[in-house]
Design a protein around this motif. Structure first.
Motif, PDB file in Angstrom:
ATOM      1  N   GLU A 273       0.820  -1.213   0.000  1.00  0.00           N
ATOM      2  CA  GLU A 273       0.000   0.000   0.000  1.00  0.00           C
ATOM      3  C   GLU A 273       0.847   1.252   0.000  1.00  0.00           C
ATOM      4  N   GLN A 366      -9.933  -8.108  -0.303  1.00  0.00           N
ATOM      5  CA  GLN A 366     -10.210  -7.300   0.881  1.00  0.00           C
ATOM      6  C   GLN A 366     -10.843  -5.977   0.474  1.00  0.00           C
ATOM      7  N   TYR A 367     -10.296  -5.330  -0.549  1.00  0.00           N
ATOM      8  CA  TYR A 367     -10.880  -4.075  -1.020  1.00  0.00           C
ATOM      9  C   TYR A 367     -12.286  -4.306  -1.535  1.00  0.00           C
ATOM     10  N   SER A 370     -14.856  -4.644   1.129  1.00  0.00           N
ATOM     11  CA  SER A 370     -15.380  -3.407   1.721  1.00  0.00           C
ATOM     12  C   SER A 370     -16.146  -2.600   0.698  1.00  0.00           C
ATOM     13  N   ASN A 404     -13.230   3.521  -4.400  1.00  0.00           N
ATOM     14  CA  ASN A 404     -12.665   4.471  -3.440  1.00  0.00           C
ATOM     15  C   ASN A 404     -11.236   4.764  -3.868  1.00  0.00           C
ATOM     16  N   LYS A 406      -8.485   5.755  -2.905  1.00  0.00           N
ATOM     17  CA  LYS A 406      -7.610   6.094  -1.785  1.00  0.00           C
ATOM     18  C   LYS A 406      -6.127   6.053  -2.129  1.00  0.00           C
TER      19      LYS A 406
ATOM     20  N   LYS B  90     -10.087  -1.168  -9.195  1.00  0.00           N
ATOM     21  CA  LYS B  90      -9.326  -1.553  -8.012  1.00  0.00           C
ATOM     22  C   LYS B  90      -8.214  -2.519  -8.390  1.00  0.00           C
TER      23      LYS B  90
END
Lengths: 413, 139, 675
Positions: A273, A366-367, A370, A404, A406, B90
């Motif tokens: 990350e 995991q992403y 969520s 998202n 991020k 993602k």
């Protein structure tokens, strides 16, 4: 009766001796076979020693005893074997002994109509991790100073790994320390935060047990309740209600294990990350360029179920015969599987070039979890997020409703 | 990097965005030529595979345009598309490919102007991101 | 219901364990054997699909006998009778046996015994002639033994690798994994290869992309640098070697500038490589066909041995000079004595050996004269017994091989498919394949492991050892070949081959990962590292050998301006008999191709995928061009797996002194179609 908890032991003395923590699982399996509730039992049998095992289909109740005892160094691909070699239990009733990841994989296969959930009875067992057999043997020699063939039992208790030898003596080491040295559990086990298989019919384990020879059983479904009741009535298993302390102790141990796992996971994912996009690309590429197109990851993945896979050479999508294959190869697989990855780690076990596929997939999962508020492998009635939409979405314009942003700049926000 | 013209693949749906593109064309609204449009009956038809293949074959950007939520000719195809695009963004981000290379927009049949603007904007954004890093690797 | 049969992959020399999943008498899948020390539950593409070829529709199920220009199915009685009549009516010098690198140890042992006891000939050889004959010539005099010095499991340990002439990532993936691990721990990797192979791309810190065949000059150059910079291991040289002074004298006389010119590698690179290797704590040399398959193969290997002795990188786990045997029984069939000059256990042709075997085999006399090698047998012998060997695709100059085979008085081929060689035979005997019989094999690191029977062979096919024993019986030697099972044969092997003495089926059945020979007694765990205390030479010392560079036999000239080198791809195995009948593998690479450098392609107007004609002094082959800069300018690479685009139509049958053909280099020219 769901959610009800019991402290249980097998009524048969031999089972209690051979089995783990009171031999309850063994007793239940024997009951299920002898009462003809199931046609067969799928359990893990060790082959030669504690470090090798295969998932054995047992029809003779006497053979069940051979599979007694937990093996912490053996991880056959139970869910995929069930689908591939046993027709997904279409035509026979099978009781399957499964860890949380196996149970979750079976649930996912159910959603995809690859196994007949009605014909399955899932006897779940708690799990805090499996050790790769060759690393385990090395660890036993180098860190515990014991001969691997002398070990009769392994226990993970909190942060410690305790080995019991044939002569009854025990040795204990700090698991975290061992794992830092490179020994320790499989990578996906370290990050797994589903320790109690509540998606199975019964969840059995030693947390909360008040005596050595005792199993804590949590009933997780109607079917599980029925089985336990009948097993008790037929005299295979003796149960008593647990004390409040026992229940709390179990909760405490579970929470501790989950926190340990989540910490590992955070640290593991944090490494990636904090990389920016370029670094991340280089990182994954450095691994993916070693791929030799063995298709091992795809063959063992319980989620991969297409009869004709897009990645095969004759589909025209991935250029044939080149290694490393185009990045289409891993990307397509992950795109198909990521929303449902149950972190079983079979892919990483199978990769001859040790590409951390499980890390990639479970990180993405995991992403997605969520993003879509969905955890795979919990309930066969839930549908995977990319195969369904909700009513509320009709009236929301936001194109990035789920996404998202991020990590674009590469620094944590 | 300099002088690099971005190549963009666009997936439009038959009932909304494609008609908008048509309208833009008929009304002589200018937009950059970097976009190659592929018409689908509905963005719900969009398998993540198409988008990945576009990137793998060297597209620098992929634009997906469908009907506004609630207006889809096939009721909820566009909603599936939104989920899939989010998943892919993602995935790209995790792999180190800028997720801004993949864009989803809602464009109704009458929004020819909006479409032209979206395309203009997207081409510039992709140009600023440079060439698709997968191109080199797949060589 | 479902059986998991533990066995070892049938393809390369790594020896990866796997489970075959058997359901109702049929193999339905492969499951990982995670505890196996070599495979660790991991398999390469060939391993994952290893059983598919067993179910190919064209498996040989019945014996075939030639009638005119056709092969017709016949009964075992007829076929064997025909064979026996021919075998009886032949003199030992005119008879040749081409043994197999893929039969079990038991079968190879019985085959050479057949040749020696029943026919009375030493004309027995096998495909190792094509891959490691020069190893014997190179490592024999220097280290005393041409076997892999280390264990596959120990390749994680060295901190420096010299990978010469082998593309480990594609040909030995299980070993490549260990090298990768070593690299992750900081090991330095030097790759010597005229091609920028995948191994070079992924692992090499230093890639010496030399002019093909110039390895002796290169290594001599490296050794000179080591001497110049005082990096040699004086203590080791003193204690454990002989002949250093002669080598030193020679090395000090060479001109490094000349080395640079000859090899086309800069002196800087040579220096870096030499310093890296010499300066390492544990250095490991891995080499294979790129070194051996030259007329100067033995010299190159001697040079490599010299390099290892000079720096003391021998006798430690993972270190040493490691010839990589690529066949599942490349090591084993040799151990079993399928050599024209060795009896089982590498016993040379001496009276001591003859006495021993006359006794063990209970015969009056056994052949004492050295026999012929593969190419010599193909040329000279009138009758051939070929088992599991396909020279029609794997031998050099296959056009001539075809001529020769067609001229033979009698050829019997024992195989699992009708290979290109079997198609020319007079009698074809169908044998059971891997997975259909029990036996042992010996993998590249001297690892003896059991392969088990998972399913029955198809039709009337039977295991090779049974066929050979029946032939022996029909020729009156039944009581010398009275074996009821492979276990019986193995017990005899233990008596004859001292290195196997301590290995038994009981021990093998209990082990995962087998036992590495030498294993002198039943309580000996096996030997993972060789040469720890002494070398296998008569005096126990390592002997330096002075070798000078000699160019390969056929270099490019005006008529044939390109160099052709041959090799492998990961998806196929050797002549493709098994892999081309495996759908997944043959879909990946369906047919042959030739890799050409982009500049050469441009000059000739060739685009990727064009059909081109390659011509050499031996023949012409039509194939597809693949344009890539993995080859150097002027070099062409062809994988040799594909019979219809056979690289070996072009290759040069010139032999090294140890009778190894120079597969790796010949001169060709390119013609465009229709020109």
């Amino acid at each position: 009766m769901e959610g009800r908890m019991y402290l249980a032991i097998a009524s048969d003395v031999e089972m209690r001796r051979r089995g783990e923590c009171g031999g309850v699982v063994t007793a239940l399996l024997k009951f299920l076979l002898e009462s003809k509730t199931v046609n067969a039992v799928l359990a893990v049998k060790k082959r030669g020693n504690r470090y090798d095992g295969v998932s054995q289909l047992i029809t003779d109740p006497e053979e069940v005893l051979e599979c007694a005892g937990s093996l912490h160094c053996v991880s056959p691909n139970i869910a995929k074997n069930l689908k591939n070699y046993l027709d997904g239990a279409q035509n026979m009733k099978i009781a399957v002994v499964c860890k949380p990841c196996d149970a979750r994989a079976i649930v996912e296969l159910t959603k995809r109509e690859q196994v007949n959930f009605e014909n399955l009875i899932l006897i779940g067992v708690n799990c805090t991790g499996i050790f790769p057999p060759n690393i385990a043997k090395r660890m036993l020699v180098e860190e515990y100073g014991v001969d691997p063939s002398e070990v009769v039992r392994e226990d993970i208790d909190g942060k410690n790994l305790i080995i019991t030898l044939r002569d009854g003596s025990r040795r204990m080491r700090d698991l975290e320390e061992l794992e830092r040295k490179g020994y320790g559990r499989r990578a996906n086990c370290k990050r797994c935060d589903v320790k109690i298989p509540r998606m199975a019919d019964l969840a059995c384990g030693k947390w909360g047990a008040e005596k050595e020879d005792q199993t804590f059983v949590e009933v997780c479904s109607e079917r599980g309740a029925e089985i336990l009741e009948n097993a008790v009535k037929s005299g295979y298993v003796i149960v008593e209600p647990p004390s409040r302390e026992a229940i709390e102790e179990r909760k405490r141990k579970e929470t501790e294990a989950i926190e340990f796992a989540r910490k590992e996971r955070r640290e593991e994912f944090a490494e990636i990350e904090k990389m920016n996009l370029e670094e991340r690309f280089k990182y994954w590429n450095g691994y993916l360029e070693r791929c030799v197109k063995c298709f091992g990851c795809r063959d063992v993945c319980p989620i991969c179920y297409c009869r004709e896979c897009y990645l095969e050479a004759d589909r025209g999508l991935v250029k044939p015969g080149r290694i490393p294959p185009e990045r289409m190869f891993p990307l397509v697989r992950i795109a198909h599987v990521a929303d449902s990855c149950v972190n079983c780690g079979q892919c990483e076990d199978a990769c001859p070039m040790e590409i951390p596929i499980s890390k990639l997939c479970s990180m993405l999962n995991q992403y997605l979890s969520s993003m879509f508020r969905y955890i795979p492998g919990m309930d066969p009635r839930e549908k995977p997020p990319l195969t369904m939409v909700t009513d509320g979405e009709f009236s929301v314009e936001d194109i990035d409703l789920f996404f998202n942003l991020k990590f674009v700049s590469g620094k944590p926000s | 990097m300099n002088g690099h013209e971005p190549r963009i693949i666009a997936f439009f749906c038959n009932f909304c965005s494609y008609l908008a593109a048509d309208m833009a064309g008929v009304s002589r609204i200018q937009y950059p030529p970097n976009v190659r449009i592929i018409r689908l009956m509905c963005t719900g038809r969009l398998s993540p595979l198409y988008i990945l293949e576009a990137f793998a074959r060297g597209a620098d950007g992929v634009l997906v345009a469908g009907c506004h939520p609630g207006d889809c000719h096939f009721i909820k195809g566009n909603l599936y598309a939104r989920r899939r695009v989010s998943m892919l963004k993602k995935l790209l981000e995790m792999m180190g490919i800028d997720p801004r290379r993949l864009r989803l927009e809602w464009v109704s049949a009458s929004e020819g102007n909006k479409l032209a603007n979206v395309i203009k904007e997207f081409v510039e954004e992709v140009r600023s991101l440079g060439a698709n890093p997968l191109k080199e690797v797949n060589a | 219901m479902i059986d998991y049969v533990p066995t070892i992959c049938p393809y390369c020399g790594c020896g990866c364990g796997m489970y075959l999943v058997v359901k109702e008498g049929r193999i339905v899948g492969v499951e990982p054997w995670k505890e196996h020390p070599v495979s660790e539950g991991k398999l390469c593409p060939k391993g994952r699909n290893s059983y598919e070829f067993l179910y190919s529709h064209d498996r040989l199920k019945k014996p075939l006998v030639r009638r005119g220009d056709r092969l017709v199915e016949g009964s075992w009685e007829d076929a064997l009778r025909r064979v026996v009549n021919e075998f009886r009516d032949t003199s030992p010098e005119d008879f040749g046996i081409l043994a197999s690198g893929k039969t079990t140890n038991e079968e190879s042992y019985v085959l050479q015994k057949f040749g020696r006891v029943v026919i009375g000939t030493n004309n027995i050889d096998y495909c190792a002639r094509f891959c490691h004959a020069t190893t014997v010539g190179g490592l024999g005099p220097t280290l005393g033994s041409g076997v892999m010095a280390s264990s596959v499991l120990d390749y994680e340990l060295p901190d420096c690798f010299l990978i010469a002439g082998v593309n480990v990532q594609e040909t030995f993936p299980a070993i490549a994994r260990r090298i990768k691990r070593a690299k992750e721990r900081g090991a330095k990797i030097i790759v010597i290869d005229p091609r920028k192979t995948l191994t070079a791309k992924l692992y090499a810190d230093i890639h010496l992309q030399l002019f093909p065949g110039t390895d002796v000059a290169l290594i001599n150059g490296m050794m000179r640098v080591i001497l110049d910079e005082g990096l040699e291991n004086g203590e080791f040289i003193e204690k454990r070697t002989k002949g250093f002074e002669e080598l030193k004298e020679y090395l000090l006389s060479i001109d490094l500038k000349e080395v640079e010119e000859t090899t086309n590698v800069s002196l800087d690179e040579i220096k870096k490589a030499a310093e890296t290797y010499a300066g390492a704590k544990t250095g490991s040399i891995l080499y294979d066909e790129g070194i051996t398959e030259y007329t100067t193969g033995a010299e190159k290997i001697t040079a490599l041995a010299d390099l290892a002795l000079l720096t003391g990188h021998v006798g430690k786990p993972g270190a040493g000079v490691n010839p990589m045997r690529g066949q599942i029984n490349g090591e084993g069939t040799g151990d079993m004595g399928c050599f024209p000059v060795f009896y089982p256990g590498f016993k040379p042709l001496t009276e001591q050996t003859f006495e021993f075997f006359r006794d063990v085999w209970n015969v009056e006399s056994i052949p004492e004269k050295a026999g012929k090698t593969v190419m010599e047998m193909l040329e000279d012998c009138k009758k051939l017994y070929i088992v599991g060997f396909n020279p029609m695709v794997s031998a050099p100059h296959v056009t001539r091989v075809k001529e020769l085979l067609e001229q033979k008085e009698f050829v019997v081929v024992q195989d699992i498919f009708l290979t290109e060689t079997a198609a020319l035979a007079d009698v074809v005997l169908p044998s059971a394949a891997w997975g259909e019989k029990m036996g042992t094999h010996t993998w590249t690191d001297r690892r003896v492991q059991l392969v088990r029977k998972a399913v029955d062979p198809p039709g009337e096919a039977i295991p090779d050892w049974q066929i050979i024993c029946r032939l022996a019986e029909m020729m009156g030697y039944g009581d010398h070949f009275e074996y009821k099972s492979p276990r019986d044969i193995f017990e005899e092997i233990r008596r004859c081959v001292p290195q196997y003495r301590g290995i038994s089926y009981e021990r093998l059945e209990k082990s995962s990962g087998g036992i590495q020979w030498p294993c002198p007694s039943e309580d000996h765990p096996g030997t993972s590292t060789m040469f720890v205390e002494r070398f296998n030479t008569p005096d126990g010392f390592g002997h330096f050998g002075v070798v000078q560079y000699r160019p390969p036999a056929e270099l490019p000239d005006n008529e044939y301006p390109f160099m052709l080198t041959t090799g492998r791809v990961i998806f196929h195995y050797h002549t493709g008999t098994m892999t081309r009948r495996t759908e997944r593998l043959s879909n990946e690479v369906p047919t042959g191709f030739a890799v050409i450098h982009p500049e050469n392609a441009e000059e000739l107007g060739i685009m990727d995928g064009d059909e081109i004609l390659l011509v050499s002094r031996r023949g012409r082959v039509k194939t597809f061009a693949r344009v890539s800069n993995e080859v150097a300018r002027g070099l062409i690479f062809m994988p040799f797996h594909f019979a219809e685009r056979a690289a070996n139509i072009l290759t040069n049958p010139v032999l090294a002194p140890t009778k190894m053909p120079e597969f790796k280099l010949c001169a060709v020219r390119i013609e465009r179609e229709g020109s």
